[in-house]
Design a protein around this motif. Structure first.
Motif, PDB file in Angstrom:
ATOM      1  N   ALA A 268      -8.044  -7.961 -44.061  1.00 15.64           N
ATOM      2  CA  ALA A 268      -7.560  -8.917 -42.892  1.00 15.64           C
ATOM      3  C   ALA A 268      -8.805  -9.060 -41.947  1.00 15.64           C
ATOM      4  O   ALA A 268      -8.877  -9.875 -41.445  1.00 15.64           O
ATOM      5  N   ALA A 269      -9.855  -8.352 -42.074  1.00 17.47           N
ATOM      6  CA  ALA A 269     -11.056  -8.238 -41.052  1.00 17.47           C
ATOM      7  C   ALA A 269     -12.102  -9.111 -41.749  1.00 17.47           C
ATOM      8  O   ALA A 269     -13.058  -9.462 -41.068  1.00 17.47           O
ATOM      9  N   ASP A 270     -11.916  -9.456 -43.164  1.00 15.56           N
ATOM     10  CA  ASP A 270     -12.837 -10.170 -43.719  1.00 15.56           C
ATOM     11  C   ASP A 270     -12.404 -11.532 -43.491  1.00 15.56           C
ATOM     12  O   ASP A 270     -11.493 -12.303 -44.110  1.00 15.56           O
ATOM     13  N   LEU A 271     -13.191 -12.286 -42.332  1.00 12.19           N
ATOM     14  CA  LEU A 271     -12.594 -13.603 -41.679  1.00 12.19           C
ATOM     15  C   LEU A 271     -12.736 -14.694 -42.532  1.00 12.19           C
ATOM     16  O   LEU A 271     -12.030 -15.601 -42.571  1.00 12.19           O
ATOM     17  N   ALA A 272     -13.559 -14.581 -43.485  1.00 13.69           N
ATOM     18  CA  ALA A 272     -13.532 -15.820 -44.409  1.00 13.69           C
ATOM     19  C   ALA A 272     -12.584 -15.681 -45.300  1.00 13.69           C
ATOM     20  O   ALA A 272     -12.347 -16.744 -45.967  1.00 13.69           O
ATOM     21  N   LEU A 273     -11.845 -14.829 -45.587  1.00 10.94           N
ATOM     22  CA  LEU A 273     -10.794 -14.567 -46.527  1.00 10.94           C
ATOM     23  C   LEU A 273      -9.371 -15.007 -45.833  1.00 10.94           C
ATOM     24  O   LEU A 273      -8.346 -15.126 -46.348  1.00 10.94           O
ATOM     25  N   ASN A 274      -9.422 -15.219 -44.116  1.00  9.88           N
ATOM     26  CA  ASN A 274      -8.159 -15.569 -43.815  1.00  9.88           C
ATOM     27  C   ASN A 274      -7.556 -16.852 -44.213  1.00  9.88           C
ATOM     28  O   ASN A 274      -6.492 -16.754 -44.189  1.00  9.88           O
TER      29      ASN A 274
ATOM     30  N   GLY B  54     -18.663 -11.091 -31.029  1.00  6.91           N
ATOM     31  CA  GLY B  54     -19.738 -11.999 -30.837  1.00  6.91           C
ATOM     32  C   GLY B  54     -19.440 -13.100 -32.069  1.00  6.91           C
ATOM     33  O   GLY B  54     -20.354 -14.077 -32.081  1.00  6.91           O
ATOM     34  N   THR B  55     -19.152 -12.716 -33.159  1.00  7.11           N
ATOM     35  CA  THR B  55     -18.735 -13.447 -34.130  1.00  7.11           C
ATOM     36  C   THR B  55     -18.154 -14.771 -33.905  1.00  7.11           C
ATOM     37  O   THR B  55     -17.150 -14.551 -33.063  1.00  7.11           O
ATOM     38  N   GLN B  56     -18.705 -15.933 -34.129  1.00  6.68           N
ATOM     39  CA  GLN B  56     -17.928 -17.251 -33.845  1.00  6.68           C
ATOM     40  C   GLN B  56     -17.855 -17.967 -35.187  1.00  6.68           C
ATOM     41  O   GLN B  56     -18.511 -18.128 -35.996  1.00  6.68           O
ATOM     42  N   PHE B  57     -16.587 -18.673 -35.120  1.00  6.87           N
ATOM     43  CA  PHE B  57     -16.243 -19.670 -36.246  1.00  6.87           C
ATOM     44  C   PHE B  57     -15.342 -20.621 -35.881  1.00  6.87           C
ATOM     45  O   PHE B  57     -14.534 -20.707 -35.056  1.00  6.87           O
ATOM     46  N   ASP B  58     -15.405 -21.973 -36.583  1.00  5.04           N
ATOM     47  CA  ASP B  58     -14.380 -23.055 -36.478  1.00  5.04           C
ATOM     48  C   ASP B  58     -13.425 -22.859 -37.375  1.00  5.04           C
ATOM     49  O   ASP B  58     -13.784 -22.871 -38.502  1.00  5.04           O
ATOM     50  N   CYS B  59     -12.118 -22.728 -37.203  1.00  4.46           N
ATOM     51  CA  CYS B  59     -10.760 -22.622 -37.990  1.00  4.46           C
ATOM     52  C   CYS B  59     -10.396 -24.050 -37.645  1.00  4.46           C
ATOM     53  O   CYS B  59      -9.645 -24.415 -36.781  1.00  4.46           O
TER      54      CYS B  59
ATOM     55  N   PHE C 256     -18.236 -20.445 -40.119  1.00  5.15           N
ATOM     56  CA  PHE C 256     -19.046 -19.691 -39.287  1.00  5.15           C
ATOM     57  C   PHE C 256     -20.080 -20.704 -38.601  1.00  5.15           C
ATOM     58  O   PHE C 256     -21.003 -21.230 -39.086  1.00  5.15           O
ATOM     59  N   VAL C 257     -20.312 -20.307 -37.198  1.00  2.00           N
ATOM     60  CA  VAL C 257     -21.258 -20.940 -36.488  1.00  2.00           C
ATOM     61  C   VAL C 257     -22.395 -20.017 -36.047  1.00  2.00           C
ATOM     62  O   VAL C 257     -23.388 -20.251 -35.254  1.00  2.00           O
ATOM     63  N   THR C 258     -22.047 -18.676 -36.265  1.00  2.00           N
ATOM     64  CA  THR C 258     -22.933 -17.630 -36.001  1.00  2.00           C
ATOM     65  C   THR C 258     -23.639 -16.943 -37.393  1.00  2.00           C
ATOM     66  O   THR C 258     -22.734 -16.976 -38.362  1.00  2.00           O
TER      67      THR C 258
ATOM     68  N   PRO D 290     -12.695  -1.229 -36.055  1.00  3.58           N
ATOM     69  CA  PRO D 290     -12.096  -0.966 -37.410  1.00  3.58           C
ATOM     70  C   PRO D 290     -11.732   0.751 -37.418  1.00  3.58           C
ATOM     71  O   PRO D 290     -12.307   1.630 -36.717  1.00  3.58           O
ATOM     72  N   PRO D 291     -10.576   1.021 -38.006  1.00  2.35           N
ATOM     73  CA  PRO D 291      -9.575  -0.112 -38.739  1.00  2.35           C
ATOM     74  C   PRO D 291      -8.379  -0.072 -37.858  1.00  2.35           C
ATOM     75  O   PRO D 291      -7.120   0.005 -38.290  1.00  2.35           O
ATOM     76  N   HIS D 292      -8.497  -0.356 -36.570  1.00  2.00           N
ATOM     77  CA  HIS D 292      -7.433  -0.200 -35.559  1.00  2.00           C
ATOM     78  C   HIS D 292      -6.886  -1.677 -34.913  1.00  2.00           C
ATOM     79  O   HIS D 292      -6.026  -1.998 -34.655  1.00  2.00           O
ATOM     80  N   ALA D 293      -8.363  -2.510 -34.450  1.00  2.00           N
ATOM     81  CA  ALA D 293      -7.843  -3.624 -33.620  1.00  2.00           C
ATOM     82  C   ALA D 293      -8.835  -4.613 -33.743  1.00  2.00           C
ATOM     83  O   ALA D 293     -10.100  -4.163 -33.795  1.00  2.00           O
ATOM     84  N   LEU D 294      -8.524  -6.014 -33.696  1.00  2.95           N
ATOM     85  CA  LEU D 294      -9.510  -7.078 -34.151  1.00  2.95           C
ATOM     86  C   LEU D 294      -9.044  -8.104 -33.064  1.00  2.95           C
ATOM     87  O   LEU D 294      -7.842  -8.538 -33.224  1.00  2.95           O
ATOM     88  N   GLY D 295      -9.780  -8.270 -31.992  1.00  4.12           N
ATOM     89  CA  GLY D 295      -9.316  -9.266 -30.620  1.00  4.12           C
ATOM     90  C   GLY D 295     -10.210 -10.526 -30.790  1.00  4.12           C
ATOM     91  O   GLY D 295     -11.544 -10.496 -31.216  1.00  4.12           O
ATOM     92  N   VAL D 296      -9.687 -11.808 -30.658  1.00  2.83           N
ATOM     93  CA  VAL D 296     -10.254 -13.039 -30.519  1.00  2.83           C
ATOM     94  C   VAL D 296     -10.101 -13.681 -29.091  1.00  2.83           C
ATOM     95  O   VAL D 296      -8.905 -13.599 -28.766  1.00  2.83           O
TER      96      VAL D 296
END
Length: 374
Positions: free
Chosen positions: A20-26, A47-52, A38-40, A72-78
């Motif tokens: 789930a945290a492999d953002l490219a695979l979302n 700090g990772t930024q991407f356009d979805c 990704f823009v970073t 990891p592996p508890h929380a990912l906030g955006v």
């Protein structure tokens, strides 16, 4: 507008996090995510930024998203910074031997959703879509359990003195030949990737003595030097740059410390452990990762460059025998001769503790420490 959806997944939190945290695979499991760019330079961590590009029926928006929490592996906030504003969070908690995956969002929708009355149907639609996404996430995790872990180790791709690497479905598996626990090696790769450092992506860890990783393409830096010795200066600069970048990453507090300092140290970052992939250089073999001083790490590399005697293939022997001293000297200059020499004796002492060291290598290390190596 607040939305919260949850699902139970029969897999440990780390396994769910790795996917789930492999953002490219979302885009694989989010039906409303049409594409991600990704823009970073970094693809993990705060700090990772991407356009979805998000698509719901006839509506299509580009959502600029920045990672604001990475635990990891508890929380990912955006934070959402496009047409849709607000915050979101994935929370993973152990539950009945598996993972309770909760997705919460606090959103401000674009003007064309209308008044507050318009938000109610929008909220209902999004909740249905995200519940479907979570079912898709669960299915993907189950597929992965039957995927890589359903494969037997295949073709031998490489062998070192302590482990071997074999094909494993679409990935590779590193297996300890002496029953050594590879859990810290897997943790090290996850940790440095979180900080944007180029290391293999860990797919799973079937047991303590093996770790499944992404399969990489491209030669090692050593193989490239054998084929193109005129690139020696470029590769020496690249290797020094990788050492400095790794030195900027703090090591976890519970890691073994090999010298004064709190940076991640690799302790074997030499040309044979740098893969030149189409996406750039990537450092492999994190079996010795520890905490310490970046200059000590560079000194460890210098010791190996001057005293190593690889026997895995003819190209390696040719490079070491012909260019070893020249390349080591270039690396010494690029990183900083004074810094490396300050830690040279201690790095040599650590090298002598390696039980895989051959007699001729041991003598060379002693000679280097005494300043007697030609």
């Amino acid at each position: 507008m607040s939305i919260e959806v949850s699902i139970d997944i029969p897999a440990p939190p780390q396994e769910v996090w790795d996917y789930a945290a492999d953002l490219a695979l979302n885009v694989e499991w989010m039906a409303d995510a049409a594409s991600i760019q990704f823009v970073t330079a970094q693809r993990e961590g705060v700090g990772t930024q991407f356009d979805c590009v998000t698509k719901l029926g006839p509506l299509r928006t580009t959502d600029r998203i920045e990672v604001t929490e990475w635990n990891p592996p508890h929380a990912l906030g955006v934070e959402h910074r496009g047409a849709v504003g607000g915050t979101g969070c994935f929370t993973l908690t152990p539950s009945n031997g598996g993972t309770r995956f909760t997705w919460t969002e606090e959103l401000t929708l674009p003007w064309y959703f209308g008044s507050r009355l318009g938000l109610r149907p929008a909220s209902a639609v999004l909740e249905r879509v995200w519940r479907k996404n979570l079912r898709s996430l669960r299915a993907r995790i189950l597929e992965r359990q039957q995927g890589p872990s359903g494969h037997e180790p295949g073709l031998l791709l490489g062998m070192g003195r302590d482990s071997e690497v074999r094909a494993y479905g679409p990935h590779v598996v590193r297996i300890s030949l002496r029953g050594r626990d590879l859990s810290q090696e897997a943790d090290a790769m996850r940790h440095v990737r979180t900080h944007g450092f180029p290391a293999p992506r860990v797919i799973e860890q079937p047991d303590d003595h093996s770790v499944v990783m992404e399969r990489l393409s491209g030669p090692t830096m050593l193989e490239d030097l054998a084929a193109k010795p005129w690139l020696m200066v470029r590769h020496a600069k690249r290797l020094a740059k990788l050492h400095r970048a790794l030195g900027d990453i703090p090591a976890p507090a519970d890691w073994v410390k090999v010298s004064a300092g709190n940076s991640v140290v690799h302790l074997d970052m030499q040309p044979d452990n740098v893969k030149l992939t189409p996406d750039g250089p990537l450092v492999i073999d994190w079996s010795n990762a520890a905490a310490g001083n970046p200059a000590f790490d560079a000194a460890s590399t210098y010791v190996r460059l001057r005293t190593g005697a690889p026997d895995n293939h003819a190209a390696a022997r040719a490079v070491i025998n012909t260019f070893r001293n020249r390349f080591a000297g270039m690396f010494l200059k690029e990183f900083g001769a004074d810094q490396i020499r300050e830690h040279l004796r201690a790095a040599a002492d650590l090298r002598l503790l390696d039980r895989n060291l051959r007699a001729n290598e041991r003598e060379a290390v002693f000679a280097l420490a005494r300043g007697e190596l030609d």
